[in-house]
Design an enzyme around this catalytic site. Structure first.
Site, PDB file in Angstrom:
ATOM      1  CD  GLU A 188      -3.045   0.879   2.205  1.00 50.07           C
ATOM      2  OE1 GLU A 188      -3.419  -0.281   2.431  1.00 50.07           O
ATOM      3  OE2 GLU A 188      -3.565   1.871   2.733  1.00 50.07           O
ATOM      4  CG  ASN A 231      -5.338  -0.068   5.960  1.00 48.94           C
ATOM      5  OD1 ASN A 231      -5.948   0.437   6.904  1.00 48.94           O
ATOM      6  ND2 ASN A 231      -4.881   0.647   4.953  1.00 48.94           N
ATOM      7  CE  LYS A 308      -6.074   2.977   8.959  1.00 45.48           C
ATOM      8  NZ  LYS A 308      -5.693   3.143   7.543  1.00 45.48           N
ATOM      9  CD  GLU A 312      -7.638   6.087   6.199  1.00 46.23           C
ATOM     10  OE1 GLU A 312      -6.843   5.151   6.072  1.00 46.23           O
ATOM     11  OE2 GLU A 312      -7.472   7.221   5.708  1.00 46.23           O
ATOM     12  NE  ARG A 345      -0.579   4.209  11.821  1.00 43.87           N
ATOM     13  CZ  ARG A 345      -1.239   4.537  10.720  1.00 43.87           C
ATOM     14  NH1 ARG A 345      -2.441   4.063  10.489  1.00 43.87           N
ATOM     15  NH2 ARG A 345      -0.723   5.353   9.833  1.00 43.87           N
ATOM     16  NE  ARG A 357      -8.199  13.095   7.677  1.00 46.49           N
ATOM     17  CZ  ARG A 357      -7.681  12.528   6.597  1.00 46.49           C
ATOM     18  NH1 ARG A 357      -8.279  12.681   5.427  1.00 46.49           N
ATOM     19  NH2 ARG A 357      -6.593  11.799   6.662  1.00 46.49           N
ATOM     20  CG  ASP A 386      -3.210  10.921   5.531  1.00 44.78           C
ATOM     21  OD1 ASP A 386      -2.118  10.412   5.814  1.00 44.78           O
ATOM     22  OD2 ASP A 386      -4.125  10.300   4.957  1.00 44.78           O
ATOM     23  CD  GLU A 408       2.358   6.403  11.050  1.00 44.25           C
ATOM     24  OE1 GLU A 408       1.898   5.882  12.086  1.00 44.25           O
ATOM     25  OE2 GLU A 408       1.770   6.351   9.957  1.00 44.25           O
ATOM     26  CD  GLU A 414      -0.700   8.029   0.707  1.00 40.94           C
ATOM     27  OE1 GLU A 414      -0.131   7.651   1.759  1.00 40.94           O
ATOM     28  OE2 GLU A 414      -1.936   8.009   0.557  1.00 40.94           O
ATOM     29  CG  HIS A 542      -6.362  15.275   1.430  1.00 35.99           C
ATOM     30  ND1 HIS A 542      -6.856  14.508   0.395  1.00 35.99           N
ATOM     31  CD2 HIS A 542      -6.088  14.418   2.428  1.00 35.99           C
ATOM     32  CE1 HIS A 542      -6.880  13.249   0.780  1.00 35.99           C
ATOM     33  NE2 HIS A 542      -6.403  13.145   1.999  1.00 35.99           N
ATOM     34  CD1 TRP A 564     -11.155  10.351   3.137  1.00 32.52           C
ATOM     35  CD2 TRP A 564     -12.054   8.516   2.242  1.00 32.52           C
ATOM     36  NE1 TRP A 564     -10.850   9.293   3.969  1.00 32.52           N
ATOM     37  CE2 TRP A 564     -11.385   8.152   3.438  1.00 32.52           C
ATOM     38  CE3 TRP A 564     -12.698   7.519   1.503  1.00 32.52           C
ATOM     39  CZ2 TRP A 564     -11.345   6.834   3.916  1.00 32.52           C
ATOM     40  CZ3 TRP A 564     -12.653   6.206   1.971  1.00 32.52           C
ATOM     41  CH2 TRP A 564     -11.982   5.866   3.171  1.00 32.52           C
TER      42      TRP A 564
HETATM   43  C1  BDP Z   1      -3.201   7.440   4.232  1.00 33.01           C
HETATM   44  C2  BDP Z   1      -3.023   6.437   3.139  1.00 33.01           C
HETATM   45  C3  BDP Z   1      -3.666   5.113   3.443  1.00 33.01           C
HETATM   46  C4  BDP Z   1      -3.193   4.644   4.812  1.00 33.01           C
HETATM   47  C5  BDP Z   1      -3.462   5.703   5.832  1.00 33.01           C
HETATM   48  C6  BDP Z   1      -2.928   5.332   7.204  1.00 33.01           C
HETATM   49  O1  BDP Z   1      -3.602   6.954   1.962  1.00 33.01           O
HETATM   50  O2  BDP Z   1      -3.321   4.214   2.437  1.00 33.01           O
HETATM   51  O3  BDP Z   1      -3.842   3.466   5.160  1.00 33.01           O
HETATM   52  O4  BDP Z   1      -2.823   6.890   5.461  1.00 33.01           O
HETATM   53  O5  BDP Z   1      -1.926   5.915   7.589  1.00 33.01           O
HETATM   54  O6  BDP Z   1      -2.361   8.513   3.984  1.00 33.01           O
HETATM   55  O7  BDP Z   1      -3.493   4.511   7.888  1.00 33.01           O
END
Ligand code: BDP
Length: 725
Positions: A188, A231, A308, A312, A345, A357, A386, A408, A414, A542, A564
């Site tokens: 990922e 995830n 986590k 999400e 987390r 958010r 993020d 972190e 990304e 974003h 999102w």
């Molecule tokens: C976001 C990413 C997603 C991650 C999430 C995370 O797009 O893929 O799962 O962070 O940190 O930035 O859990």
């Protein structure tokens, strides 16, 4: 007949020549551990004179790999092997702990070693029985290994080793990579191929890469790796996979690297056959206790879990009406007897919560300060949203004095151009680390929160989301390696400057030639700011492509989750641009200490780099330059794209000064980056223009395509997409 012999000979000669040339091919596999031969004759002589032999005491697996690395490095840099000696001679390198090496014990250096802790080391030039020697010592074998890597680095970067007096110890205890690697080997947000963990062939097949991975990490002080995606997939906790994890742990152990896994909170129901995963349910607790015992049976130095939860779509304690602390503590209790930790987390947010958010993690976790067991760390992303190209620091830093907060960072790019953009992230890491939270008055930097010195945290940590994959050069872009390197070096010592770290890396990775070093350094130094400019200047965030996050897409709206979409974050309208997070808006500024909140909350005092993060600013309002917001926005986007062109030109001056393979690869990546920077610039300026209704300043070249062109672009197969669960 005669002719054909000549032909065969010629062919053979040609083949041999080809293979010599090929063997010199620089594919980046060796990272910064290239150990290039020193060609400067006087330097070579100098080193050779000072290094004659090596003396070690009791051998352990860690000392063994330390000596192996030393020999590998010396043999290839100085073209000689160091003789192993029992007698100390002039030029002997003494290597070991006082406990394992009687000569070092006899040197009486326990006082000096006191400050180096369990992982630090000393490297000293000294005399023993009238012989000039170098000593690399520590309280533990692991410290010795780190010292050896430091010593090798001195030679790689061509430093004077005639009078050494180095003492070094890490400022942070847990220095970890987080791999977002799935069991099917997709990664990922991975842009460098597939996962290096070859699950199917483990535990029997041990890919040589595992060892090289461990060497690279140990060389920069990384002491832990979370193998699996946040995830999480419960399958990794089944006996079949745990055996595979154990095989990796065996490879990493001599290098001082512990393995950790992500724990899927619903594992007791998914693989344990239980009807619930409620953390207060005794059967669930027993299930985890048993699972943890099973893990430690196989991996006695297992590090612990990263979780986590309730974010999400991931399961968590809130599914059962329990708090994050109750969930974390259940796992912490299971791990405590084995000295394992839980890294829980703080990256939580929910579109069903109507609040901004950016505020949600703080709202969730701040009230839980002090409610976590001592072996829990709360892992907080550098910023409140993020991993955006630029974010202000997360307001939780400084706000939880009774809970160890660990950092972190995201090493994988990304949000900063995947593996085609050259972006040196140490500058981003440093901006965050040196931000002042004012939690205990001036000087309460984020760095001092996470190194534990501000609140006396008993455990400390820094994690980086890895950018590593099966690509031959590990990170896709050769310069991606610099971000892995810098993360490790800063986790060891956050006081290092971004540029001193860059310089080490360049010298080891490319060359020691000063002109080249300085040219690349300059390129790296401005690269992050450049990217911020062509992607998200002035605090925008974003606004990238939906889900895959590739390229610009500030027009994203009307998705099933408002948080999102891009419009949620930039809030462009006829009046202006930006998210009002002052008291007249979401009041996210109130989560910072008063000093910070006043600064960020004030339209005039807010640093312009965060302006649109905290304020909705009118299109025609003047910024500090006297120009309007619209003009400054356009200028930033154009400046960013122009700077990439400049980077490409600067890089071109290095042709012939570094190897052709990497020169050409980076050059091609820079030309992709340039194309994409123009794409970002044009798409964003045209889109925001639909609100500002103002002209792009006349001296700037007009976009060659209409907005509709950029809006219809689709990338269903962009790499690194988050799989659907
Ligand atoms: C976001 C990413 C997603 C991650 C999430 C995370 O797009 O893929 O799962 O962070 O940190 O930035 O859990």
């Amino acid at each position: 007949m005669k002719l054909s012999v000549v032909m065969i000979r010629t062919l053979l000669f040609f083949l041999i020549l080809c293979s010599i040339i090929r063997s010199k091919a620089e594919d980046g596999y060796r990272l910064w551990l290239r150990y290039e031969r020193i060609t400067n004759v006087s330097l070579l002589k100098n080193y050779t004179r000072q290094l004659t032999s090596v003396h070690i005491g009791k051998l352990s697996p860690t000392i063994q790999v330390a000596v192996e690395e030393l020999q590998l490095a010396i043999k290839s840099m100085l073209v000689k092997e160091l003789a192993l000696t029992a007698q100390v001679q002039s030029g002997t390198l003494l290597l070991g702990t006082p406990a394992s090496t009687p000569v070092i014990q006899a040197m009486n250096i326990s006082e000096k070693l006191r400050n180096t802790g369990p992982e630090g080391y000393l490297i000293m030039s000294t005399a023993w029985n009238g012989k000039k020697v170098i000593v690399i010592t520590a309280n533990t074998d692991k410290g010795v290994l780190y010292g050896v890597f430091h010593f090798i680095r001195l030679i790689q970067t061509q430093q004077d080793i005639s009078d050494l007096n180095i003492s070094s110890a890490p400022k942070i205890k847990l220095r970890l990579l987080n791999h977002w690697d799935n069991l099917d080997r997709t990664v990922e947000r991975g842009y460098a191929g597939f996962s290096i963990w070859d699950w199917h062939k483990l535990p029997d097949f041990i890919d040589p890469r595992y060892k090289d991975y461990a060497r690279a990490n140990a060389s920069i002080g990384i002491n832990g790796t979370v193998l699996t995606n946040v995830n999480a997939n419960a399958w990794v906790l089944t006996p079949h996979y745990l055996e595979k994890v154990a095989a990796l742990a065996n490879v990493f152990r001599p290098y001082g690297i512990r393995v950790y896994l992500t724990a899927r909170f619903s594992a007791p129901t998914e693989i344990g056959g239980l009807p619930t995963a409620d953390p207060l349910n005794p059967d669930v607790q027993q299930w985890w206790n048993k699972k943890v015992r099973e893990i430690y049976n196989l991996i006695p130095d297992f590090g612990g879990f990263l979780v986590k939860a309730n974010s999400e779509g991931q399961p968590g304690p809130q599914n059962f009406g329990r708090t994050h602390a109750e969930g974390a503590n259940m796992l912490a209790r299971a791990l405590a007897p084995f000295n394992g930790v839980v890294m829980w987390r703080a990256f939580v947010y929910d579109d069903k919560i109507p609040d901004d958010r950016a505020k949600q993690a703080f709202n969730e976790f701040k009230p839980l300060d002090g409610a976590f067991l001592p072996n829990v760390l709360v892992q907080v992303k550098n910023g409140p949203i993020d991993f955006q190209p630029r974010e202000p620091f997360h307001p939780l830093f400084g706000a939880m004095p009774a809970t160890p907060l660990m950092m972190e960072f995201q090493i994988t790019q990304e949000y900063t151009g995947f593996s085609t953009h050259l972006v040196y992230l140490a500058n981003q890491f440093k901006e965050c680390l040196s931000s002042d939270t004012y939690a205990r008055g001036e000087g309460s930097t984020v760095a001092r929160v996470i190194d534990g010195s501000l609140h006396n945290y008993p455990i400390t940590g820094m994690a980086g989301v890895a950018n590593i994959g099966t690509d031959r050069n590990w990170t896709g872009h050769h310069f991606g390696q610099a971000n892995w390197y810098a993360f490790g070096r800063l986790a060891w010592n956050h006081e290092l400057t971004a540029m001193s770290v860059a310089e080490e890396w360049i010298r080891m990775t490319f060359t020691n030639e000063l002109h080249v070093v300085n040219t690349i350094k300059k390129l790296m130094d401005s690269s992050w700011e450049t990217t911020v400019n062509y992607m998200t200047p002035l605090g925008l965030h974003h606004i990238m492509g939906w889900n895959h996050h590739y390229g610009p897409a500030p027009w994203i709206q009307d998705k099933h989750r408002a948080d999102w979409t891009s419009v949620y974050y930039h809030r462009a309208d006829e009046k202006g641009l930006g998210f009002d997070r002052t008291p007249s808006g979401s009041n996210a500024v109130s989560q910072y200490t008063q000093r910070v909140s006043e600064k960020f909350g004030s339209r005039l005092n807010c640093p312009e780099k965060f302006l649109l993060w905290f304020h909705h600013v009118g299109w025609t309002e003047q910024l500090s330059s006297g120009k309007t917001l619209w003009e400054e926005l356009c200028l930033a986007y154009y400046r960013g794209a122009a700077e990439v062109k400049q980077m490409l030109e600067t890089w071109s001056t290095l042709q012939g000064k570094i190897d052709d393979d990497r020169y050409e690869h980076v050059r091609t990546m820079l030309s992709i980056q340039h194309k994409e920077a123009i794409w970002w610039r044009n798409a964003c300026v045209l889109y925001f223009q639909t609100f500002s209704k103002m002209e792009i300043p006349a001296h700037l070249e007009k976009p060659d395509k209409p907005l509709s062109y950029y809006m219809q672009l689709e990338f269903p197969y962009a790499p690194g997409i988050k799989p659907k669960w």
